[in-house]
Design an enzyme around this catalytic site. Structure first.
Site, mmCIF file in Angstrom:
data_model
loop_
_atom_site.group_PDB
_atom_site.id
_atom_site.type_symbol
_atom_site.label_atom_id
_atom_site.label_comp_id
_atom_site.label_asym_id
_atom_site.label_seq_id
_atom_site.Cartn_x
_atom_site.Cartn_y
_atom_site.Cartn_z
ATOM 1 N N GLU A 1057 0.833 -1.213 0.000
ATOM 2 C CA GLU A 1057 0.000 0.000 0.000
ATOM 3 C C GLU A 1057 0.858 1.249 0.000
ATOM 4 O O GLU A 1057 0.557 2.233 -0.676
ATOM 5 C CB GLU A 1057 -0.921 -0.025 1.222
ATOM 6 C CG GLU A 1057 -1.849 1.167 1.333
ATOM 7 C CD GLU A 1057 -1.270 2.282 2.192
ATOM 8 O OE1 GLU A 1057 -1.581 3.455 1.936
ATOM 9 O OE2 GLU A 1057 -0.479 1.959 3.098
ATOM 10 N N ASP A 1061 0.567 3.747 -2.980
ATOM 11 C CA ASP A 1061 0.164 5.124 -2.695
ATOM 12 C C ASP A 1061 1.117 6.107 -3.361
ATOM 13 O O ASP A 1061 0.692 7.094 -3.969
ATOM 14 C CB ASP A 1061 0.142 5.346 -1.180
ATOM 15 C CG ASP A 1061 -0.085 6.792 -0.813
ATOM 16 O OD1 ASP A 1061 -1.232 7.257 -0.891
ATOM 17 O OD2 ASP A 1061 0.900 7.472 -0.448
ATOM 18 N N ASP A 1147 -7.124 1.468 1.184
ATOM 19 C CA ASP A 1147 -5.727 1.024 1.123
ATOM 20 C C ASP A 1147 -5.547 -0.174 0.196
ATOM 21 O O ASP A 1147 -4.492 -0.329 -0.428
ATOM 22 C CB ASP A 1147 -5.234 0.672 2.531
ATOM 23 C CG ASP A 1147 -5.054 1.887 3.415
ATOM 24 O OD1 ASP A 1147 -5.067 3.007 2.875
ATOM 25 O OD2 ASP A 1147 -4.908 1.715 4.635
ATOM 26 N N GLU A 1150 -4.681 0.831 -3.296
ATOM 27 C CA GLU A 1150 -3.284 1.240 -3.446
ATOM 28 C C GLU A 1150 -2.354 0.036 -3.362
ATOM 29 O O GLU A 1150 -1.326 -0.015 -4.062
ATOM 30 C CB GLU A 1150 -2.939 2.269 -2.370
ATOM 31 C CG GLU A 1150 -3.698 3.576 -2.528
ATOM 32 C CD GLU A 1150 -3.459 4.550 -1.405
ATOM 33 O OE1 GLU A 1150 -3.430 5.762 -1.663
ATOM 34 O OE2 GLU A 1150 -3.307 4.102 -0.250
#
Length: 1524
Positions: A1057, A1061, A1147, A1150
């Site tokens: 994640e 991100d 999350d 991502e």
């Protein structure tokens, strides 16, 4: 001169001056004749609590007789008065109410009683009723002296209007409009007191955010009356938050301000008079003033008449003029000259130096030195509260502390004749009035007010007479002497009302508006300049027999003329009010006329926003432009103000070019031709505002869009959408792998083909125990070739390998039946529950003879042996040791437990005494026999425990009970296996029976449920892979990306994640940079937030229903239910659910991006982002970034040649050599080096849009992703928190500035700010100093931490990276090579997890989180005045002047850290950021020193992983960086 009712006196007061009986007021030359000897009241209260020093040491005279020359010095000879005979004091003219009809007949009925929130009802007088009745029917301006009850009339009017609105069931509101902030609360309290309506207060000093629509919604819902400052009401009307049609009554307090550019005028002209066809019913207007100008009526519709009853209820003061001699010519004091050198370095001291001559001329040398002392003390106190006192202020303090420059005493020659006349006047008036004295001294300047206050407090003869205090208004900026807040004003006024003070020295703030009690003495120390000031200040003297005294310099014709002018101005005003013709009634007002503009009206040009009725006019355009520019500012060194460039057009015309800052979407606007400069400026601003609104830079309320938060915008666009709450949990359906439901064994009566997936441990054993390979048999091959994952067995980690055979295996009917029964029996054995199939069979399990999954690998003898559960007898004990250890046995007296054979004891005999290694068994037998000295043999032990006689040929074995089923996917705590080993027992093999399963098969079978659980998660991940067409994404990584931490695996999505991100931010930034070439950094940032926000990601996850495939629950033996199996007759549940938080779902999206990047780089991750719903509509593949950008930039093809040939071109090659990259388009690096401040000089440079901020925005995302990727790969086992910490330490402004200095990028910066150049030079010098002071002459570690690094240096690193990235066509490999060449060596040398300096706050919170504590926080106390507790001289002076209540000079802050509400550590200081660091360090040290403290305070439920080593302990050995 014609002075009307003014009385001039020089050396004596008039005979008619009210005086106590037997007291002579004629001033003689004898000081004793006027010297009071016995005061009727006691010593007055003085604000300062510190003991008074010896009067002689201060040199302050105790008695008038101590003056050298007696009273003559206080009474200078006045000019001949032969031509000026004091006139008789005639009764004053009554104040006037402006109304046009005849007065109502005298009313004989009882007067109206007005009941409000006060304790007693209010009864208005007759003249107030007359005004009230007229004002109900027509617009009215009432002109009455201060204290005559205008506000009561307004309250009566408001109450009646509210009653009418209630009866008509309308929702209009009444507005009481005031001219300044202090009047808001005062008038609101008066309305509450006089009526019973709901009142809301709105002003700039309140906490209410006046531009929020919710505030006006609240007014519409709850408030009946709004007391508001004029500017805020004007802003609300202009921005469409409120409309004139929603107002039933407008009360204008102090309406004499309605002239020129006051907000009163704009409210009336823009929204009242110019609303034909827009407002059908205009609000009633009620204006109040004590001093109207002759044009105030022209600003409001009005009518006029004079009431007859007012004069019976109002007292007017006797007015006197006291003459004094001109002051001598004073030289600057010695103290002034000694402090002069410090003024060059302290602007506030320089301001005092410049003001000193005025103070010297008005007050004298003694007061000047007192002002120096106070100014230095105040500036020192303020500097201590911020960055610390400068050396120049300390030097000035040292000069003052020496005392050599201060006058030795308060002597007549150190005071001007004007001050001496004031002292004489005060002495005489207080002699006559005694303890009834109540007075105000009006001055024009706040420094004069402060100095006079100190003088009157220090003057010894006045200490028992006057309790003096200063009163001043708000100061623009920070005045070195006095900045008084509304709260401080209120406290002083209340104490004056309560007679704690009896004399105020005030600026013009006390002339009007403030609710100050009536006085009997008002002294104008400085001459009045306007009729309004004259009338308003005189209105403060409204007690019976009060005196209004004006000091005037002898033979000063300017002051004489001014006095005549203001006196005649009052007469003209009264005549104008009394003679107002009826023809003026109801006429439209004149517009504001500015002779310089030369137009009929500045309100003719209007731009109306239809949706909100917000309005832009020429008058409002320039302030709106300034507000828009203010919110654009990103850099203190960058000019954020608009620039107006004027140029002439012919002989009588002007054009104006308006230049906006670099962040504006459009930067240059040209005005229409105008006849004057002001009109040209307004025209250009009007065009800018209109264009900005059409472009969306101003919203429909004319708010700058860049200043609005994402949440606010979303609320306006999607009012029904719920806000994102990260920790909010919801129940979501959880899918069973479709593979098990799709591919089942349905027909069990025939032979069939099956597929085998083997299950083997990497080394086949654990802790010397063998694990037989097993297999899972399915009707179709499992959708993977090989899958490896960790399992935890007896405290050790092993790798389980699942390998699918592509070759089918043919099973006969009887073989299938055997496998079916074996599977059911095996599951029943390991779970102690009954298993049955319900319908189709999803899979079978079987032991194997080897590692290869082929047809001969199934161990059919084990399958046959394991068809039943009942144990079998051991026929012979003469098996090999290996064969015995392969048995699973049941002890005769314990048929419900299975045991593994750990050891065969062939080396011991039955009659041998049991050795100490069996101490547990020995102690158990001793306890049972109650014989502590017993030393049993094996035979005796077996007889005692199993009640069996053993023969000599019996084999003894050590057994260990077969453990219950457990989660082999979860890491276990070390030490558990050893505890289980100690739980072994001893038995003869003769009493045992053999179970129908081998030990190695049972051991593997116990891992099988955990393996199937992992297989379920893998199959769910494979479904996502198929659903999203992510065939190139590694399946194992997809499984990781879909696993939460609550599943208790040794992996979860968090690392992926973090990577995803950063990639999302990186890729979206590229897209926004390309498709929005005209948007500035702030707008791009807003767009990016919207796209990558958790709210957006959550919507993508919900749309794709990814929650069905997320693994969030750990394996648990009690809950294990294989697909299509009945367990203890309980059917398999087709529907399952699990609880997930919003943040988890966001999350996961991502994390999937992170898995895609790890599998195939930027191209695969980009494709995954498109599939997940991330908006890349213009781009089909990563390579389209370059194609689309090139097409959009075709119109700038000439930039490269232009840049090569301009003055910066010579620097490009040098810069390219520094960074090791040659630009195809040099214009990009030129832009990357250009600061916004360089573009504020002319409109020609603005049109180029040359500024690095867009490239810096792009480079920031590129650098962030490169750093995350680098540390992700470098620290492969680091948790995401560790990577985030080291990333933050690697891309902050400090370290990037250090990199820029190392590369020498500062010398290529193009900017026009001298301050910025100075900051850069100081940073470079600081780094060089650190290098010189280093022992080896090298820069080591994080040497930049304590350097104040200008932001521009860090920006240059990011803008350079952005420029290279664009120039190379957004090629990831090229920019990665640049990172490896420029950035990575610097990070390798200076930043790593072993030595990173971690901010103490982060360290503390991470530590508490690792311990399972979720209730801790920093708390802060309200600031107190620094020095207040220790009685510092600065605070003492402020206290004497009534300050320190709301004005924080040298504030002391307190920071505290609480755990579950209990205080752990605290600290006091003046800088909150430093206090938080200090408190964090102290808390950490205390928790480490007292480990039991956290256990005592924390009541959070302990999680499984709480108590494990934190990430910081893991990488720093438990040592936390101080961060200070």
């Amino acid at each position: 001169m014609d002075m009307g009712d003014l009385i001039l006196f020089d050396g004596e007061f008039p005979d008619w001056y009210a005086q106590p009986e037997g007291t002579s007021l004629r001033i003689s030359s004898s000081p004793e004749s006027c010297s009071p000897t016995d005061w009727p009241h006691g010593r007055p209260f003085r604000l300062s609590d510190e003991p008074t020093q010896n009067d002689e040491s201060q040199g302050i005279l105790q008695d008038p007789a101590q003056w050298n020359d007696g009273w003559e010095d206080l009474f200078p000879s006045a000019p001949s008065m032969s031509s000026h005979t004091p006139p008789t004091c005639n009764p004053p003219t009554s104040p006037t109410l402006i109304t046009h009809k005849d007065p109502p007949p005298n009313q004989s009925e009882p007067p109206t009683v007005l009941q409000g929130s006060g304790a007693s009802p209010l009864i208005p007088r007759q003249y107030q009723l007359q005004i009230y009745e007229r004002a109900l029917n027509e617009n009215t301006i009432v002109v009455m002296d201060t204290g005559s009850g205008k506000t009561l009339v307004a309250s009566m009017l408001i109450k009646e209007m509210r009653r009418r609105e209630a009866e008509a069931n309308r929702r209009k509101r009444s507005f009481f409009v005031v001219s300044n902030v202090p009047l808001v609360k005062q008038q609101a309290d008066a309305i509450r007191r006089d009526s019973s309506v709901e009142v809301i207060e709105i002003c700039g000093a309140s906490k209410t955010k006046k531009h929020q629509e919710s505030v006006w919604d609240e007014i519409a819902e709850s408030a009946q009356v709004v007391v508001i400052t004029a500017q805020i009401l004007l802003d609300a009307l202009r921005q469409g938050y409120w409309h004139m049609s929603r107002i039933d009554l407008l009360v204008f307090d102090e309406c004499h301000h309605a002239h020129k550019s006051h907000p009163y005028c704009f409210i009336m002209n823009e929204f009242y008079h110019n609303t034909e066809g827009v407002i059908t019913e205009k609000p009633r207007i009620f204006g109040m003033t004590a001093s109207p100008t002759t044009n105030v009526g022209s600003k409001l519709e009005h009518s006029a008449r004079q009431p007859d009853a007012l004069q019976d209820h109002f007292e007017r003061p006797v007015q006197l003029v006291a003459l004094y001699n001109p002051p001598p010519r004073y030289n600057r004091t010695l103290l002034s000259w000694q402090i002069r050198p410090m003024c060059n370095f302290e602007p506030k001291l320089l301001q005092v130096w410049n003001d000193a001559p005025v103070i010297l001329a008005h007050l004298g040398p003694w007061c000047v030195d007192q002002i120096w002392r106070l100014a230095v003390e105040n500036l020192l106190a303020a500097s201590i509260s911020t960055a610390g006192a400068t050396e120049h202020l300390e030097a000035a303090k040292a000069v003052i502390s020496g005392g050599e420059s201060l006058p030795p005493a308060l002597e007549p020659e150190s005071l001007t004749p004007k001050v001496q006349k004031l002292i004489q006047t005060l002495r005489v008036t207080v002699t006559m009035l005694g303890d009834k004295f109540c007075g105000i001294i009006f001055v024009q300047r706040r420094d004069i007010a402060v100095a006079l206050t100190i003088l009157l407090q220090e003057y010894a003869p006045f200490r028992d007479m006057f309790r003096t205090q200063v009163l001043a208004g708000h100061s623009e900026g920070h005045h070195p002497l006095l900045n008084m807040t509304s709260k401080e004003q209120s406290i002083i006024i209340n104490k004056f009302r309560e007679k704690e003070y009896n004399l105020l020295v005030s600026t013009s703030v006390a002339e009007e508006g403030l609710d100050i009690q009536p006085c009997n003495v008002v002294i104008r120390f400085d001459p009045v300049n306007t009729t309004t000031s004259y009338i308003q200040s005189r209105g403060r003297a409204r007690r019976k027999d009060s005196r209004y005294i004006m000091l005037q310099e002898c033979n000063n014709h300017r002051e004489e003329a001014m006095l005549v002018k203001v006196h005649r101005g009052e007469q003209i005003m009264r005549t104008w009010c009394n003679n107002l013709e009826n023809s003026q009634v109801g006429t439209s007002p004149e517009v504001i006329e500015n002779p310089k503009i030369g137009i009929s009206s500045i309100f003719a040009q209007r731009y109306l926003v239809s949706s909100t009725q917000a309005l832009i006019t020429l008058a409002s355009a320039i302030p709106l432009v300034y507000r828009f520019c203010n919110v654009l500012s990103r850099d203190a060194s960058c000019e954020s103000r608009p620039v107006f460039e004027l140029r002439r057009s012919g002989m009588s015309g002007y054009y104006c070019n308006l230049l906006l800052p670099a962040h504006a979407p459009v930067r240059v606007f040209q005005s229409d031709r105008a006849s004057c400069k002001d009109m040209a400026r307004m025209s250009a601003a009007f065009r800018a505002c209109e264009t900005l609104h059409r472009l969306g830079a101003l919203d429909d309320h004319l708010e700058p869009v860049v200043a609005r938060t994402f949440a606010q915008k979303e609320k306006e666009k999607e009012t029904s959408a719920k806000p994102f709450r990260a920790e909010q949990n919801h129940e979501y359906p959880h899918s069973t792998p479709a593979f098990w439901k799709t591919y089942q064994f349905q027909d069990q009566s025939r032979s069939r083909q099956v597929y085998v997936c083997s299950m083997t441990l990497m080394d086949g054993s654990s802790r010397n125990h063998r694990y037989r390979a097993s297999c899972i048999i399915t009707s179709q091959p499992l959708p993977f070739e090989c899958h490896v994952f960790n399992v935890y067995i007896d405290g050790e980690v092993q790798q389980m390998i699942l390998k699918t055979s592509p070759t089918p295996l043919q099973l006969r009917k009887n073989q299938f039946s055997l496998l079916r029964q074996y599977t059911l029996t095996l599951f029943r054995r390991i779970t102690r529950k009954k298993f049955e199939y319900s319908g189709g069979i999803p899979f079978l399990v079987a032991p194997m003879t080897g590692q290869d999954p082929d047809g001969s690998a199934i161990a059919w003898h084990e399958v046959d042996f394991g068809q039943a559960l009942d144990p079998q007898p051991i026929v012979s004990e003469r098996h090999s040791e290996a064969a015995i250890k392969e048995m699973v046995v049941v002890v005769a007296n314990d048929r419900f437990r299975d045991y593994f054979v750990l050891e065969v004891l062939r080396e011991h005999s039955l009659d041998e005494i049991m050795p100490k290694r069996f101490n547990v068994e020995i102690e158990a037998m001793r306890t049972g026999k109650s014989n502590k000295s017993l030393k049993p043999t094996f035979r005796q032990f077996f007889l005692w425990k199993y009640k069996t006689e053993c023969t000599d040929d019996n084999t003894m074995v050590v057994l260990r009970q077969v453990k219950r089923l457990r989660n082999n996917l979860q890491p276990v705590i070390h030490g558990t296996a050893e505890q289980e080993d100690r739980a072994s027992t001893l038995a003869p093999l003769s009493i045992c029976q053999k179970s129908t399963i081998s030990a190695s098969v049972l051991r593997m079978s116990q891992i099988t449920p955990s393996t199937i659980c992992d297989l379920d998660a893998l199959l769910l991940a494979q479904e996502v892979q198929q659903q999203l067409h992510l065939h190139d994404v590694n399946l194992d990584l997809l499984q990781v990306a879909l696993t939460t931490s609550s599943a208790n695996r040794d992996y979860n999505y968090e690392r992926l994640e973090l990577l995803g991100d950063s990639f999302l931010k990186f890729s979206i930034t590229i897209r926004l940079y390309i498709v929005n070439p005209a948007k500035n950094e702030g707008e791009l940032h807003m767009h990016r937030i919207k796209i990558i926000s958790n709210t957006a990601l959550l919507s993508h996850c919900l749309r794709l229903e990814l929650f069905r495939h997320i693994t969030s629950s750990p394996f648990h033996r009690k809950d294990w239910r294989p697909v299509q199996f009945l367990v203890d007759t309980i059917p398999w549940a087709r529907e399952h659910s699990h609880t997930l938080s919003n943040k988890t779902l966001a999350d996961i999206v991502e994390a999937l991006l992170g898995a895609a990047f790890r599998s195939g780089g930027t191209k695969l991750a980009f494709n995954a982002a498109k599939v997940l719903g991330i908006p890349f509509d213009e781009f089909g593949a990563w390579t389209d970034f370059h194609r689309v950008h090139s097409e959009m930039m075709l119109n700038k093809a000439g930039d490269a040649n232009t840049t090569r040939n301009n003055e910066f071109g010579s620097q490009i090659k040098k810069l390219e050599a520094r960074i090791g990259y040659t630009f195809q388009n040099p214009h990009l690096i030129h832009q990357a080096m250009t600061h916004a401040s360089s573009s504020s000089s002319s409109s020609s440079t603005l049109k180029d849009g040359l500024c690095y901020e867009r490239l810096e925005f792009l480079g920031d995302a590129v650098l962030d992703f490169q750093v995350i990727r680098y540390f992700y790969n470098k620290y492969r086992d680091a948790p995401p928190g560790a990577i985030t910490l080291i990333k933050d330490a690697s891309v902050n402004n400090q370290i990037l500035g250090a990199m820029a200095v190392q590369l020498g990028l500062g010398e290529f910066l193009i900017q026009s700010s001298g301050a910025l150049a100075g900051e850069i030079e100081r940073a470079i010098v600081a780094i060089e100093t650190i290098k010189e002071q280093s022992a080896n002459g090298l820069l080591e570690g994080e040497y930049w931490v304590d350097i104040k690094m200008p932001k521009v240096l860090g920006d240059l690193i990011e803008s350079t990276i952005g420029a290279v990235f664009v120039d190379c066509g957004f090629d990831f490999e090229t920019i990665s090579a640049l990172f490896a060449r420029l950035i990575r060596p610097f990070l390798d040398k200076h930043v790593n997890l072993d030595s990173i300096v971690i901010h103490p706050t982060k360290a503390l919170l991470e530590y508490l989180q690792s311990k399972g504590c979720n209730d801790s926080r920093f708390d802060r106390e309200e600031p107190t005045v620094a020095g207040g507790s220790n009685g510092s001289r600065a605070y003492s002076t402020l206290k004497r002047l009534g300050l320190g209540h709301g004005q924080h000079v040298g504030p002391t802050l307190e920071c505290r850290f609480l755990v579950h509400g209990s205080l752990v550590a605290s600290a006091k200081g003046t800088n909150m950021e430093e206090l938080r660091k200090k408190v964090a360090v102290e808390t950490m040290h205390r928790l480490k020193k007292e480990p039991e403290l956290l256990e005592l305070l924390c009541t959070c439920p302990r999680k499984r992983r709480s108590g494990q080593a934190t990430m910081l302990d893991r990488y720093q050995g438990g040592h936390y960086g101080s961060g200070v």
